[in-house]
Scaffold this motif. Structure first.
Motif, PDB file in Angstrom:
ATOM      1  N   GLU A   1      -7.342   4.214  18.105  1.00 36.98           N
ATOM      2  CA  GLU A   1      -6.321   3.572  17.274  1.00 36.98           C
ATOM      3  C   GLU A   1      -6.003   4.495  16.108  1.00 36.98           C
ATOM      4  O   GLU A   1      -6.882   5.164  15.569  1.00 36.98           O
ATOM      5  N   LEU A   2      -4.741   4.525  15.711  1.00 37.57           N
ATOM      6  CA  LEU A   2      -4.328   5.328  14.577  1.00 37.57           C
ATOM      7  C   LEU A   2      -3.814   4.429  13.457  1.00 37.57           C
ATOM      8  O   LEU A   2      -3.056   3.491  13.707  1.00 37.57           O
ATOM      9  N   SER A   3      -4.225   4.729  12.242  1.00 39.08           N
ATOM     10  CA  SER A   3      -3.672   4.038  11.079  1.00 39.08           C
ATOM     11  C   SER A   3      -2.329   4.672  10.717  1.00 39.08           C
ATOM     12  O   SER A   3      -1.986   5.757  11.204  1.00 39.08           O
ATOM     13  N   HIS A   4      -1.597   4.008   9.836  1.00 35.75           N
ATOM     14  CA  HIS A   4      -0.320   4.603   9.433  1.00 35.75           C
ATOM     15  C   HIS A   4      -0.546   5.896   8.657  1.00 35.75           C
ATOM     16  O   HIS A   4       0.272   6.815   8.706  1.00 35.75           O
ATOM     17  N   GLN A   5      -1.703   5.999   7.959  1.00 30.42           N
ATOM     18  CA  GLN A   5      -2.006   7.242   7.253  1.00 30.42           C
ATOM     19  C   GLN A   5      -2.231   8.392   8.231  1.00 30.42           C
ATOM     20  O   GLN A   5      -1.797   9.523   7.990  1.00 30.42           O
ATOM     21  N   GLU A   6      -2.891   8.093   9.349  1.00 34.95           N
ATOM     22  CA  GLU A   6      -3.137   9.133  10.353  1.00 34.95           C
ATOM     23  C   GLU A   6      -1.837   9.565  11.024  1.00 34.95           C
ATOM     24  O   GLU A   6      -1.639  10.752  11.312  1.00 34.95           O
ATOM     25  N   VAL A   7      -0.953   8.612  11.280  1.00 34.78           N
ATOM     26  CA  VAL A   7       0.348   8.957  11.865  1.00 34.78           C
ATOM     27  C   VAL A   7       1.140   9.827  10.887  1.00 34.78           C
ATOM     28  O   VAL A   7       1.777  10.811  11.296  1.00 34.78           O
ATOM     29  N   GLN A   8       1.075   9.493   9.616  1.00 33.99           N
ATOM     30  CA  GLN A   8       1.738  10.305   8.600  1.00 33.99           C
ATOM     31  C   GLN A   8       1.216  11.743   8.624  1.00 33.99           C
ATOM     32  O   GLN A   8       1.987  12.721   8.603  1.00 33.99           O
ATOM     33  N   GLU A   9      -0.102  11.879   8.709  1.00 31.22           N
ATOM     34  CA  GLU A   9      -0.696  13.212   8.739  1.00 31.22           C
ATOM     35  C   GLU A   9      -0.269  13.988   9.980  1.00 31.22           C
ATOM     36  O   GLU A   9       0.021  15.191   9.912  1.00 31.22           O
ATOM     37  N   ILE A  10      -0.227  13.312  11.126  1.00 31.31           N
ATOM     38  CA  ILE A  10       0.185  13.985  12.363  1.00 31.31           C
ATOM     39  C   ILE A  10       1.600  14.542  12.225  1.00 31.31           C
ATOM     40  O   ILE A  10       1.881  15.678  12.615  1.00 31.31           O
ATOM     41  N   TYR A  11       2.503  13.761  11.646  1.00 35.53           N
ATOM     42  CA  TYR A  11       3.871  14.254  11.461  1.00 35.53           C
ATOM     43  C   TYR A  11       3.925  15.386  10.437  1.00 35.53           C
ATOM     44  O   TYR A  11       4.731  16.319  10.571  1.00 35.53           O
TER      45      TYR A  11
ATOM     46  N   GLN B   1       8.973   8.642   8.752  1.00 35.45           N
ATOM     47  CA  GLN B   1       9.099   7.657   7.677  1.00 35.45           C
ATOM     48  C   GLN B   1       9.227   6.244   8.231  1.00 35.45           C
ATOM     49  O   GLN B   1       8.557   5.310   7.766  1.00 35.45           O
ATOM     50  N   GLU B   2      10.055   6.080   9.246  1.00 35.18           N
ATOM     51  CA  GLU B   2      10.299   4.755   9.792  1.00 35.18           C
ATOM     52  C   GLU B   2       9.101   4.250  10.598  1.00 35.18           C
ATOM     53  O   GLU B   2       8.754   3.066  10.532  1.00 35.18           O
ATOM     54  N   LEU B   3       8.453   5.142  11.344  1.00 39.14           N
ATOM     55  CA  LEU B   3       7.303   4.735  12.148  1.00 39.14           C
ATOM     56  C   LEU B   3       6.124   4.377  11.253  1.00 39.14           C
ATOM     57  O   LEU B   3       5.431   3.366  11.485  1.00 39.14           O
ATOM     58  N   VAL B   4       5.881   5.165  10.209  1.00 42.11           N
ATOM     59  CA  VAL B   4       4.791   4.868   9.277  1.00 42.11           C
ATOM     60  C   VAL B   4       5.038   3.533   8.586  1.00 42.11           C
ATOM     61  O   VAL B   4       4.118   2.722   8.436  1.00 42.11           O
ATOM     62  N   ALA B   5       6.274   3.290   8.173  1.00 41.12           N
ATOM     63  CA  ALA B   5       6.605   2.021   7.525  1.00 41.12           C
ATOM     64  C   ALA B   5       6.396   0.852   8.474  1.00 41.12           C
ATOM     65  O   ALA B   5       5.868  -0.202   8.085  1.00 41.12           O
ATOM     66  N   TYR B   6       6.776   1.034   9.733  1.00 38.64           N
ATOM     67  CA  TYR B   6       6.593  -0.024  10.738  1.00 38.64           C
ATOM     68  C   TYR B   6       5.117  -0.352  10.925  1.00 38.64           C
ATOM     69  O   TYR B   6       4.719  -1.521  10.944  1.00 38.64           O
ATOM     70  N   LEU B   7       4.288   0.691  11.050  1.00 43.58           N
ATOM     71  CA  LEU B   7       2.856   0.475  11.252  1.00 43.58           C
ATOM     72  C   LEU B   7       2.209  -0.113  10.006  1.00 43.58           C
ATOM     73  O   LEU B   7       1.358  -1.001  10.097  1.00 43.58           O
ATOM     74  N   ARG B   8       2.590   0.374   8.829  1.00 43.97           N
ATOM     75  CA  ARG B   8       2.016  -0.144   7.587  1.00 43.97           C
ATOM     76  C   ARG B   8       2.398  -1.597   7.377  1.00 43.97           C
ATOM     77  O   ARG B   8       1.559  -2.443   7.030  1.00 43.97           O
ATOM     78  N   ASP B   9       3.669  -1.933   7.614  1.00 44.34           N
ATOM     79  CA  ASP B   9       4.116  -3.312   7.419  1.00 44.34           C
ATOM     80  C   ASP B   9       3.450  -4.250   8.412  1.00 44.34           C
ATOM     81  O   ASP B   9       3.112  -5.382   8.084  1.00 44.34           O
TER      82      ASP B   9
END
Length: 237
Positions: A82-92, A214-222
């Protein structure tokens, strides 16, 4: 869709080894959310579903571990990562400069045939309604533009990072109707490539990936915030 059905759908493709086929079935099951984040992957059950022994299953799981899709835990075995939104942000944050470098190196070597293939892929995306197939076409579009860079390690790293986030991207795309904006950005990138305008092409690519991030991280965080608020609500009396 079950693992057996995925295996049947993929079996028409040629795989050099049984572990390769098992890895592709499990990878696609994770990307399609058939196998969900945190789910335990029992080797005996997978082997039975696919009609193979445990050995290729174990090898396939180790391959997916290297790709970041599977994690091994003591006493639990393999589970879907599983990835957190922070991890997805880092990947991008890692992906964007790598893909910009790939395009910068590749663009002077792009042939007319490459550009025509890329345009044909965009036309196929316009017609495609299934998210999984659209996602595959999107990957193919970018691969066509990067491959002439002739940097196999760079392209392999980009591919791994893309695979890490693709399952979340598919969910996001299916919910948010992201296709129109994505296609407009794709054509901006392709048009700059046709003009051999490296600066504009790279800038358009960075903007395209940055907006997606930006949009994917926001979606996962929300989504996480909504789950936390739901869990925090007192139980009804």
């Amino acid at each position: 869709m079950t693992l057996g059905e995925l295996a049947a759908a993929l079996s028409a493709q040629r795989y050099r080894t049984t572990p390769g086929l098992v890895a592709e079935v499990l990878r696609e099951a994770i990307l399609r959310n058939v196998l969900t984040g945190g789910q335990q992957l029992r080797q005996d059950e997978i082997a039975a579903h696919l009609g193979v022994s445990r050995i290729p299953v174990r090898e396939a799981l180790r391959q997916l571990e290297a790709e970041g899709l599977v994690t091994f835990f003591p006493h639990r075995g393999a589970v879907v990562s599983e990835l957190s939104h922070q991890e997805v942000q880092e990947i991008y944050e890692i992906r964007i400069p790598l893909e910009a470098t790939a395009l910068r190196l590749a663009l002077p070597r792009l042939t007319q045939q490459d550009l025509e293939r890329a345009e044909a892929i965009l036309e196929a995306i316009d017609r495609e309604t299934e998210v999984a197939k659209w996602s595959g076409l999107n990957r193919e579009f970018h691969t066509i533009l990067y491959t002439p860079a002739d940097r196999p390690r760079l392209l392999a790293l980009i591919n791994t990072l893309r695979t890490n986030v693709e399952r979340y991207q598919r969910i996001y795309i299916s919910l948010m109707q992201h296709k129109v904006n994505s296609q407009r950005e794709h054509r901006q990138i392709l048009e700059a490539c046709r003009r051999r305008d490296v600066g504009t092409a790279v800038q358009a690519l960075e903007s395209h990936l940055g907006q997606a991030a930006q949009e994917l991280v926001a979606y996962l965080r929300d989504g996480r915030d909504r789950r936390l608020r739901t869990e925090a609500k007192p139980a009804p009396r």
